[in-house]
Design an enzyme around this catalytic site. Structure first.
Site, short mmCIF file in Angstrom:
data_model
loop_
_atom_site.label_atom_id
_atom_site.label_comp_id
_atom_site.label_asym_id
_atom_site.label_seq_id
_atom_site.Cartn_x
_atom_site.Cartn_y
_atom_site.Cartn_z
N CYS A 97 0.80 -1.14 0.04
CA CYS A 97 0.08 -0.06 0.10
C CYS A 97 0.83 1.34 -0.02
O CYS A 97 2.03 1.12 0.44
CB CYS A 97 -0.92 -0.05 1.12
N ASP A 134 1.40 7.26 15.42
CA ASP A 134 0.74 6.05 15.06
C ASP A 134 0.64 5.11 16.19
O ASP A 134 -0.28 4.67 16.68
CB ASP A 134 1.47 5.31 13.62
#
Length: 379
Positions: A97, A134
């Site tokens: 991705c 994150d």
């Protein structure tokens, strides 16, 4: 201290160190997000990779003593691969991705946040800051939304007017009383494209994700991929971009601002068959610097086998047979058995028959049986 001037100076400095967008919000608790997380937990929709303490995820005061504000940052990443190699018969390729192209974004954003912290300490020596990216406690999207970086889209991504959802997020909690920016109005409206095209129905409704069904999550698991998802994986090795690529807000958005984020095409779209026999050293040398390598080679090798089955790539049969016969890991052997049944072709039946009589692992034997059933159904 003129905090309005300090905020202006922080914004100006952020532009000089490669921060594409910056926003400010209060350090009050994220009550709406807390309710959402409790609901996610009740429904069993969490991935298991998150910080388990919901209070820490939504209360900045549990992370930094007496916080006054939070700074949110966003860095835009590319959506188009330069010089992308073709996937063709005999040379099938997988895909990582976009968020895994280039250097690990955790490293890139931590660098920017560290530089921002150092600037703040120079200006205000008694300042206190705590940065995270994150894997920190706070929910990046909740902070970014409240800080006016963008709105929280139905695809569960922060969507910015400038860069679409192709942005990495990070934040810094501080004891400095910096004026908040206004949250951005939701622009998704009646559009449901991301929900409609999600390959596994993981987007239950606008803004709610069942991570247990999300391909981005599933590509990171280490066990056998559940049967219902194998045909949905396609050639994905790590992550999934479908809900981003269909988003109208992302149309024409492609930014190459940061050299660290530029992808090596041979890593972003690697040849699948060589991945099956990679040593740990070879894996680290090739993939070690990207975020998609964080779970190690096993999930990616399993996904590569499923991708070869997706292509029905007969040229990979010898390697798959070797994996079935020699790999010490049951998940890899079993997935290879299933793939041989899916591909068919010369040698697959004999290899499965042989493995059925020699393999001792119950789960592998179950996968061998699935492979045999696929071969029978194909005849």
């Amino acid at each position: 201290m003129d905090y309005n001037q300090l905020k202006s100076d922080i914004i100006a400095y952020s532009k000089t160190i490669g921060i594409d967008k910056i926003g400010f919000t209060t350090s009050s608790t994220f009550d709406e997000m807390k309710n959402k997380l409790i609901r996610q937990q009740e429904l069993g929709f969490q991935s298991g990779f998150e910080e388990p303490d919901i209070n820490k995820r939504t209360d900045p005061g549990l992370i930094l003593e007496k916080p006054r504000s939070i700074i949110s940052i966003a860095l835009a990443y590319p959506s188009k691969l330069k010089n992308a190699p073709l996937s063709k018969r005999g040379e099938r390729r997988g895909i990582f991705c976009r968020a895994s192209w280039g250097e690990d974004y955790h490293t890139v954003l931590r660098d920017r946040l560290q530089k921002l912290e150092e600037y703040i300490y120079r200006r205000v020596p008694n300042a206190r800051c705590r940065s995270m990216v994150d894997t920190g406690e706070l929910v990046d999207r909740a902070v970014a939304q409240r800080a006016g970086i963008g709105w929280s889209g139905k695809n569960c991504s922060i969507i910015t007017p400038e860069f679409g959802s192709y942005v990495y997020l990070g934040e810094m909690i501080t004891n400095l009383p910096l004026e908040s920016d206004a949250p951005m109005e939701d622009r998704c409206g009646s559009c449901n494209k991301c929900i409609d095209v999600c390959p596994t129905g993981a987007l239950v409704q606008g803004g709610q994700l069942n991570a247990q069904r999300c391909i981005a999550f599933l590509t990171q698991t280490k066990g056998f991929l559940p049967d219902e998802f194998r045909n949905k994986l396609g050639n994905r090795i790590y992550g999934c971009d479908t809900c981003q690529t269909v988003c109208p807000e992302n149309k024409g958005k492609n930014f190459h601002f940061h050299p660290e984020m530029e992808a090596d095409p041979e890593i972003a779209k690697p040849l699948l068959t060589p991945m099956l026999r990679m040593s740990n050293k070879e894996f680290k040398e090739k993939f070690g610097k990207i975020s998609g390598a964080w779970r190690g080679k096993k999930p990616l090798q399993r996904n590569a086998i499923i991708a070869l089955a997706h292509y029905k790539e007969e040229s990979a049969i010898p390697e798959l047979i070797e994996v079935l016969e020699k790999d010490p890991r049951p998940v890899i052997r079993g997935t290879a058995a299933w793939a041989l049944g899916k591909i068919g072709g010369p040698g697959s039946r004999q290899a499965l028959d042989k493995a059925k009589n020699t393999d001792q692992d119950a789960e592998v034997l179950e996968e061998i049986e699935k492979g045999m059933q696929l071969l029978s159904a194909d005849q």
